[in-house]
Scaffold this motif. Structure first.
Motif, mmCIF file in Angstrom:
data_model
loop_
_atom_site.group_PDB
_atom_site.id
_atom_site.type_symbol
_atom_site.label_atom_id
_atom_site.label_comp_id
_atom_site.label_asym_id
_atom_site.label_seq_id
_atom_site.Cartn_x
_atom_site.Cartn_y
_atom_site.Cartn_z
ATOM 1 N N MET A 1 0.831 -1.199 0.000
ATOM 2 C CA MET A 1 0.000 0.000 0.000
ATOM 3 C C MET A 1 0.872 1.258 0.000
ATOM 4 O O MET A 1 1.838 1.351 0.754
ATOM 5 C CB MET A 1 -0.899 0.000 1.228
ATOM 6 N N THR A 2 0.553 2.217 -0.866
ATOM 7 C CA THR A 2 1.257 3.499 -0.888
ATOM 8 C C THR A 2 0.587 4.423 0.116
ATOM 9 O O THR A 2 -0.621 4.624 0.075
ATOM 10 C CB THR A 2 1.188 4.132 -2.294
ATOM 11 N N VAL A 3 1.382 4.967 1.043
ATOM 12 C CA VAL A 3 0.830 5.879 2.051
ATOM 13 C C VAL A 3 1.209 7.303 1.709
ATOM 14 O O VAL A 3 2.304 7.573 1.204
ATOM 15 C CB VAL A 3 1.290 5.515 3.478
ATOM 16 N N CYS A 4 0.296 8.216 1.988
ATOM 17 C CA CYS A 4 0.512 9.640 1.721
ATOM 18 C C CYS A 4 0.167 10.432 2.964
ATOM 19 O O CYS A 4 -0.695 10.045 3.752
ATOM 20 C CB CYS A 4 -0.375 10.107 0.568
ATOM 21 N N CYS A 5 0.809 11.561 3.129
ATOM 22 C CA CYS A 5 0.548 12.454 4.244
ATOM 23 C C CYS A 5 -0.877 13.007 4.125
ATOM 24 O O CYS A 5 -1.239 13.560 3.088
ATOM 25 C CB CYS A 5 1.552 13.600 4.230
ATOM 26 N N PRO A 6 -1.690 12.865 5.185
ATOM 27 C CA PRO A 6 -3.048 13.391 5.123
ATOM 28 C C PRO A 6 -3.101 14.923 5.127
ATOM 29 O O PRO A 6 -4.101 15.506 4.726
ATOM 30 C CB PRO A 6 -3.734 12.814 6.359
ATOM 31 N N SER A 7 -2.010 15.574 5.543
ATOM 32 C CA SER A 7 -1.991 17.037 5.586
ATOM 33 C C SER A 7 -1.621 17.667 4.249
ATOM 34 O O SER A 7 -2.274 18.598 3.791
ATOM 35 C CB SER A 7 -1.006 17.534 6.648
ATOM 36 N N CYS A 8 -0.553 17.150 3.608
ATOM 37 C CA CYS A 8 -0.072 17.792 2.382
ATOM 38 C C CYS A 8 -0.109 16.885 1.151
ATOM 39 O O CYS A 8 0.129 17.342 0.042
ATOM 40 C CB CYS A 8 1.339 18.340 2.580
ATOM 41 N N GLY A 9 -0.382 15.575 1.353
ATOM 42 C CA GLY A 9 -0.459 14.650 0.235
ATOM 43 C C GLY A 9 0.871 14.071 -0.216
ATOM 44 O O GLY A 9 0.923 13.284 -1.149
ATOM 45 N N SER A 10 1.957 14.439 0.440
ATOM 46 C CA SER A 10 3.284 13.952 0.075
ATOM 47 C C SER A 10 3.423 12.461 0.364
ATOM 48 O O SER A 10 2.850 11.936 1.316
ATOM 49 C CB SER A 10 4.346 14.720 0.859
ATOM 50 N N GLY A 11 4.227 11.779 -0.435
ATOM 51 C CA GLY A 11 4.543 10.378 -0.204
ATOM 52 C C GLY A 11 5.883 10.208 0.476
ATOM 53 O O GLY A 11 6.357 9.094 0.669
ATOM 54 N N ASN A 12 6.509 11.321 0.871
ATOM 55 C CA ASN A 12 7.827 11.319 1.498
ATOM 56 C C ASN A 12 7.666 11.141 3.011
ATOM 57 O O ASN A 12 7.830 12.086 3.779
ATOM 58 C CB ASN A 12 8.556 12.621 1.159
ATOM 59 N N LEU A 13 7.312 9.916 3.429
ATOM 60 C CA LEU A 13 7.029 9.634 4.829
ATOM 61 C C LEU A 13 8.067 8.700 5.422
ATOM 62 O O LEU A 13 8.594 7.825 4.752
ATOM 63 C CB LEU A 13 5.648 8.978 4.975
ATOM 64 N N LYS A 14 8.329 8.889 6.715
ATOM 65 C CA LYS A 14 9.235 8.024 7.455
ATOM 66 C C LYS A 14 8.428 7.336 8.551
ATOM 67 O O LYS A 14 7.741 7.994 9.329
ATOM 68 C CB LYS A 14 10.363 8.854 8.076
ATOM 69 N N LYS A 15 8.497 5.984 8.587
ATOM 70 C CA LYS A 15 7.774 5.240 9.618
ATOM 71 C C LYS A 15 8.474 5.448 10.956
ATOM 72 O O LYS A 15 9.691 5.333 11.059
ATOM 73 C CB LYS A 15 7.736 3.756 9.283
ATOM 74 N N LEU A 16 7.690 5.778 11.975
ATOM 75 C CA LEU A 16 8.228 6.014 13.311
ATOM 76 C C LEU A 16 8.034 4.782 14.187
ATOM 77 O O LEU A 16 7.129 3.980 13.964
ATOM 78 C CB LEU A 16 7.519 7.212 13.958
ATOM 79 N N MET A 17 8.863 4.668 15.205
ATOM 80 C CA MET A 17 8.731 3.611 16.198
ATOM 81 C C MET A 17 7.638 4.046 17.167
ATOM 82 O O MET A 17 7.656 5.168 17.665
ATOM 83 C CB MET A 17 10.037 3.428 16.968
#
Length: 82
Positions: A24-40
């Motif tokens: 699944m491709t995830v996108c930022c709900p605020s700006c729509g960017s796909g440049n996300l880093k998974k956090l612990m």
């Protein structure tokens, strides 16, 4: 389906996103960017009635007793008592 916390590298927002598949491709709900880093992320190990709105020191954990009482195995434990 697990929930993951992500940090958007473009806008700096942290979001909790439900991920249904690994592909699944995830996108930022605020700006729509796909440049996300998974956090612990971690769940709270405390249980019982909270002394405030947020979990923390002073919460009860051992069948309503304070973890410091004799016979209590620690936070989240009911020591096998029924």
């Amino acid at each position: 389906m697990p929930l993951f916390d992500f940090l958007c590298a473009d806008c700096g927002q942290v979001a909790e996103i439900l991920v249904s598949t690994e592909k699944m491709t995830v996108c930022c709900p605020s700006c729509g960017s796909g440049n996300l880093k998974k956090l612990m992320s971690a769940h709270s190990s405390l249980s019982g009635t909270a002394s405030s709105a947020m979990p923390g020191p002073g919460d009860t954990a051992c069948c309503g007793s304070s973890p410091g009482h004799a016979g209590c195995a620690g936070p989240g434990s009911c020591c096998g008592k029924a």
